[in-house]
Design a protein around this motif. Structure first.
Motif, short mmCIF file in Angstrom:
data_model
loop_
_atom_site.label_atom_id
_atom_site.label_comp_id
_atom_site.label_asym_id
_atom_site.label_seq_id
_atom_site.Cartn_x
_atom_site.Cartn_y
_atom_site.Cartn_z
N LEU A 159 -24.37 -16.30 -21.00
CA LEU A 159 -23.73 -16.54 -19.72
C LEU A 159 -24.31 -15.50 -18.76
O LEU A 159 -24.18 -14.30 -18.99
N CYS A 160 -25.00 -15.96 -17.72
CA CYS A 160 -25.72 -15.01 -16.87
C CYS A 160 -25.17 -15.02 -15.45
O CYS A 160 -25.14 -16.05 -14.79
N ASN A 161 -24.76 -13.82 -15.02
CA ASN A 161 -24.20 -13.63 -13.68
C ASN A 161 -25.22 -13.12 -12.68
O ASN A 161 -24.86 -12.71 -11.58
N CYS A 162 -26.51 -13.12 -13.03
CA CYS A 162 -27.51 -12.57 -12.11
C CYS A 162 -27.61 -13.44 -10.86
O CYS A 162 -27.28 -14.63 -10.86
N THR A 163 -28.06 -12.85 -9.77
CA THR A 163 -28.09 -13.59 -8.50
C THR A 163 -29.06 -14.76 -8.56
O THR A 163 -28.84 -15.76 -7.88
N GLU A 164 -30.12 -14.65 -9.38
CA GLU A 164 -31.05 -15.77 -9.48
C GLU A 164 -30.41 -16.98 -10.16
O GLU A 164 -30.63 -18.12 -9.76
N CYS A 165 -29.62 -16.72 -11.19
CA CYS A 165 -28.91 -17.84 -11.84
C CYS A 165 -27.85 -18.41 -10.91
O CYS A 165 -27.61 -19.62 -10.89
N GLN A 166 -27.23 -17.53 -10.12
CA GLN A 166 -26.26 -18.03 -9.15
C GLN A 166 -26.95 -18.99 -8.17
O GLN A 166 -26.45 -20.08 -7.88
N VAL A 180 -25.18 -20.80 -17.45
CA VAL A 180 -25.09 -20.72 -18.91
C VAL A 180 -26.42 -21.23 -19.45
O VAL A 180 -26.82 -22.37 -19.19
N ASN A 181 -27.11 -20.32 -20.12
CA ASN A 181 -28.51 -20.53 -20.46
C ASN A 181 -28.69 -20.60 -21.97
O ASN A 181 -28.37 -19.66 -22.68
N ALA A 182 -29.20 -21.74 -22.43
CA ALA A 182 -29.42 -21.94 -23.86
C ALA A 182 -30.92 -21.80 -24.12
O ALA A 182 -31.74 -22.35 -23.38
ZN LIG Z 1 -29.57 -14.95 -14.76
#
Ligand SMILES: [Zn+2]
Ligand SMILES: [Zn+2]
Length: 134
Positions: free
Chosen positions: A26-33, A42-44
């Motif tokens: 589960l990634c909260n980074c600004t790029e994933c946002q 949510v990255n598999a």
């Molecule tokens: Zn991310």
């Protein structure tokens, strides 16, 4: 082997993934946002040899927070990102967990970049939280 298929909104871009993901984050980074338009991704991650991409895609290469490239592949028709490659892990392909539209998909075991987490977002119980990258 059991396979799951991640698809874009219009269905022409697909990633057929065999077996279980190597890891789910589960990634909260600004790029994933920004990639998802949601407040976290949510990255598999599946072994590259277990993923078959079908359909056409456009790609966008950016620099990660750690300074390495990440190349996302998205549908030129509907714009959904389905999968991506990372310079630091060339043996795996990242797949957007939401693109499986499967409520039984394995849960993330770790949350990254919690320093960028929207303050009202709760984390799932039992997850390990990391202020930056795991
Ligand atoms: Zn991310
Ligand atoms: Zn599409």
């Amino acid at each position: 082997m059991h396979a799951r298929t991640a698809t874009c909104c219009c269905g022409q871009l697909r990633a057929v993934c065999e077996g279980e993901p190597e890891r789910v984050r589960l990634c909260n980074c600004t790029e994933c946002q920004r990639r998802t338009g949601s407040v976290y991704g949510v990255n598999a991650y599946f072994l590259r040899t277990h993923v078959r991409i079908e359909g056409g895609s456009k790609s966008f290469r950016r620099s990660s927070a750690a300074g390495r490239w990440v190349e996302t592949h998205f549908c030129p028709e509907c714009g959904s990102t389905v999968c991506w490659q990372l310079e630091q892990m060339l043996d795996v392909i990242g797949v957007a967990a939401g693109a499986f539209a499967d409520p039984n998909f394995p849960a993330p075991k770790a949350a990254n970049w919690t320093e960028n987490k929207y303050h009202w977002v709760p984390l799932p119980g039992g997850i390990s939280a990391h202020s930056k990258q795991t």
